[in-house]
Design an enzyme around this catalytic site. Sequence first.
Site, mmCIF file in Angstrom:
data_model
loop_
_atom_site.group_PDB
_atom_site.id
_atom_site.type_symbol
_atom_site.label_atom_id
_atom_site.label_comp_id
_atom_site.label_asym_id
_atom_site.label_seq_id
_atom_site.Cartn_x
_atom_site.Cartn_y
_atom_site.Cartn_z
ATOM 1 N N GLY A 55 7.179 5.424 7.617
ATOM 2 C CA GLY A 55 6.044 6.738 7.608
ATOM 3 C C GLY A 55 6.010 7.285 9.425
ATOM 4 C CD GLU A 108 9.803 13.795 11.079
ATOM 5 O OE1 GLU A 108 8.883 13.236 10.554
ATOM 6 O OE2 GLU A 108 10.943 13.063 10.763
ATOM 7 C CD GLU A 142 13.230 -0.697 5.361
ATOM 8 O OE1 GLU A 142 13.695 0.602 5.297
ATOM 9 O OE2 GLU A 142 12.049 -1.363 5.704
ATOM 10 C CB CYS A 178 12.786 9.285 7.357
ATOM 11 S SG CYS A 178 14.644 8.161 6.645
ATOM 12 C CE LYS A 215 -2.068 2.983 2.814
ATOM 13 N NZ LYS A 215 -1.989 4.082 1.553
ATOM 14 C CD GLU A 249 12.762 1.012 9.062
ATOM 15 O OE1 GLU A 249 13.692 2.715 9.707
ATOM 16 O OE2 GLU A 249 14.038 0.229 9.464
ATOM 17 C CB THR A 282 1.428 6.096 11.111
ATOM 18 O OG1 THR A 282 0.883 7.694 10.287
ATOM 19 C CG2 THR A 282 0.307 5.614 10.210
ATOM 20 N N GLY A 283 2.749 4.958 13.101
ATOM 21 C CA GLY A 283 3.752 4.050 13.551
ATOM 22 C C GLY A 283 3.030 3.836 14.791
HETATM 23 P P1 NAD Z 1 2.102 9.121 6.950
HETATM 24 O O1 NAD Z 1 2.906 8.033 8.812
HETATM 25 O O2 NAD Z 1 1.396 9.994 6.900
HETATM 26 O O3 NAD Z 1 2.278 7.803 6.110
HETATM 27 C C1 NAD Z 1 3.142 6.637 5.880
HETATM 28 C C2 NAD Z 1 2.486 6.038 4.927
HETATM 29 O O4 NAD Z 1 1.230 5.064 6.316
HETATM 30 C C3 NAD Z 1 1.159 6.144 4.363
HETATM 31 O O5 NAD Z 1 0.737 4.850 2.697
HETATM 32 C C4 NAD Z 1 0.229 6.324 4.431
HETATM 33 O O6 NAD Z 1 -1.372 5.858 3.968
HETATM 34 C C5 NAD Z 1 -0.130 5.047 5.903
HETATM 35 N N1 NAD Z 1 -0.687 5.551 6.774
HETATM 36 C C6 NAD Z 1 -1.341 6.517 7.013
HETATM 37 N N2 NAD Z 1 -2.461 6.054 8.334
HETATM 38 C C7 NAD Z 1 -2.400 4.915 8.841
HETATM 39 C C8 NAD Z 1 -3.180 3.881 9.451
HETATM 40 N N3 NAD Z 1 -4.009 4.111 10.483
HETATM 41 N N4 NAD Z 1 -2.700 2.402 9.321
HETATM 42 C C9 NAD Z 1 -1.599 2.401 8.214
HETATM 43 N N5 NAD Z 1 -0.902 3.323 7.563
HETATM 44 C C10 NAD Z 1 -1.828 4.050 7.414
HETATM 45 O O7 NAD Z 1 3.999 9.607 6.948
HETATM 46 P P2 NAD Z 1 3.995 10.586 5.309
HETATM 47 O O8 NAD Z 1 4.009 11.612 5.981
HETATM 48 O O9 NAD Z 1 3.604 9.610 4.483
HETATM 49 O O10 NAD Z 1 6.007 10.306 5.622
HETATM 50 C C11 NAD Z 1 6.780 11.186 6.097
HETATM 51 C C12 NAD Z 1 7.129 10.417 7.511
HETATM 52 O O11 NAD Z 1 8.182 8.952 7.192
HETATM 53 C C13 NAD Z 1 8.027 11.330 8.488
HETATM 54 O O12 NAD Z 1 7.644 11.389 9.229
HETATM 55 C C14 NAD Z 1 9.489 10.640 7.773
HETATM 56 O O13 NAD Z 1 10.849 10.771 8.730
HETATM 57 C C15 NAD Z 1 8.865 9.304 7.707
HETATM 58 N N6 NAD Z 1 9.875 8.713 7.613
HETATM 59 C C16 NAD Z 1 10.712 7.508 7.752
HETATM 60 C C17 NAD Z 1 11.926 6.924 7.288
HETATM 61 C C18 NAD Z 1 12.128 5.645 8.018
HETATM 62 O O14 NAD Z 1 13.565 4.997 7.061
HETATM 63 N N7 NAD Z 1 12.734 4.973 9.637
HETATM 64 C C19 NAD Z 1 11.686 6.746 5.941
HETATM 65 C C20 NAD Z 1 11.540 7.587 5.074
HETATM 66 C C21 NAD Z 1 10.288 8.498 5.739
#
Ligand code: NAD
Length: 486
Positions: A222, A377, A454, A278, A171, A244, A226-227
């Site tokens: 993400g 961040e 990863e 990130c 997804k 992550e 959300t995590g």
């Molecule tokens: P986000 O958490 O908004 O979304 C990430 C994914 O999760 C998307 O596909 C979204 O549709 C999905 N999602 C949202 N709500 C959900 C739920 N309730 N259940 C399941 N899935 C859901 O993040 P974003 O804005 O897309 O990305 C930015 C964030 O990602 C930043 O905080 C960044 O630091 C982090 N990030 C971390 C890494 C890493 O390797 N640690 C790498 C890249 C980005």
Amino acid sequence: MRRLWIDGEFTEGSTGRTIQVVDPATEEIVDVVPKGGVAEVDRAVAAAGRAFPAWKRVPALERAELLVETARRLRANREEFAITLTRETGRTLRKNRGYVDWSATCFEYYAGLIRDRRGRVIPSAETGQLNLVLQEPMGVVGCIVPFNYPLMLLAWKVAPALAAGNVVVIKPASQTPLTTLDLSRVFDHLPRGVVNIITGAGAEVGDALVMHPDVPCIAFTGSTATGQRIYRMGAERIKKLHLELGGSDAVIVCADCDLEAATRAVAWTGFLNAGQVCTSAERVYVEQPVHRRFLEMFSALTSKLVVGPGMDEKTEVTPLIGRAERDQVEARVQQARREGAEIVTGGRRPERLTKGWFYEPTVLAGMRHGMSLLKEEIFGPVVPILSFSTFDEALDLANDSPYGLGATLFSTDAKKVRRYYEEIQVGNVWVNDPLVDNPAGPFGGMKMSGLGRELGEEGLLEFQQTKHVHWDIEGRIKPWWYPLAD
Ligand code: NAD
């Protein structure tokens, strides 16, 4: 309109709803994709579940060859994927070409690794016995990725998951689903159902995937918020979670380093992908004697950076992913200014770019530890420059964060470098060369930046479960079995 890919077939899904994908540089609609719902999750998970028993029995050598073919197809379609990536993420075409290659490298790496990773034989307690430690696939893996690196971060999940013998339901983020849906063409040589790609809202499709009883493992990249939600949902069924999450990476610039190199490297890590990385520089601590000089050099360089669309080969700083994200960066910079920060460079939208969600690369000074901007961040092209007096202080400041994703040190002093990599509380430690990944080098965070790793061997283990087999080959009667001897 692109379509979902379930069980080897394209489908528009059952909801009749759609998501518009907008180019962040032009605000034009690039394409429309179906907004799937719970029914699509159920179909995709069922298809993957049907494919699993046969896929896990495909010999590792054959699975490896199929992954090498995936890598070959990625490279063969490099230009097309790179253009789509640029249109949906806004990032530069130049970088996106590299990310397609880098994603292919990940498939090649795991194709090689899986050839000799089935487990191990351990010494048995008695002769005539065999003890095996087997690494087995888990089943259906839900792969959820963010908007900033839709292809590469997906490859880091899908390549090891498939190599280990799992099947996947993917997804992507709603802002960037196009390249992901196009991946059907690099996976359609695999048995149907091994890879399924669905799009939809995080709170609907994402939640349904995480909660699904037939998905034992979720690999998520993400935001930390959300995590945390996924962590709570996964607890219900004790799912294996690979998270992550966000970061607040610190950079330490020591007086002994090459200041010119540090200036250029910090600009790169702070402004790459408009700071939507990130592991981008969120807090830069510069040693007192060179602080003023560094600030001058850094702001001079920043003010010359070329802001523009990613399709333009001269562009250095691209737009943010959306209007809301640009507005939030703007609001947080203004908040920092009200708290006493000085905007040295940038701090506004570029006047000549009337379309697109651009924000000038911004340098802040006069910040104090504890200010709101330094705690969470910013995910935008904003770099705060602070100073430190002693190396102890620099390490304390860098570690004083709930996050622990990455950190960079600029120094030529081996004693400092050693103290830094031993004491810094992050998973990705860079010295003089930030943001560089290695397929064999595990990537991931400590503290609130995540769980698991990863890439590398660790990245394969995330998608395997361990089985211990004890086999008494002779089958002799044991003296401790019932009935007990007198
Ligand atoms: P986000 O958490 O908004 O979304 C990430 C994914 O999760 C998307 O596909 C979204 O549709 C999905 N999602 C949202 N709500 C959900 C739920 N309730 N259940 C399941 N899935 C859901 O993040 P974003 O804005 O897309 O990305 C930015 C964030 O990602 C930043 O905080 C960044 O630091 C982090 N990030 C971390 C890494 C890493 O390797 N640690 C790498 C890249 C980005």
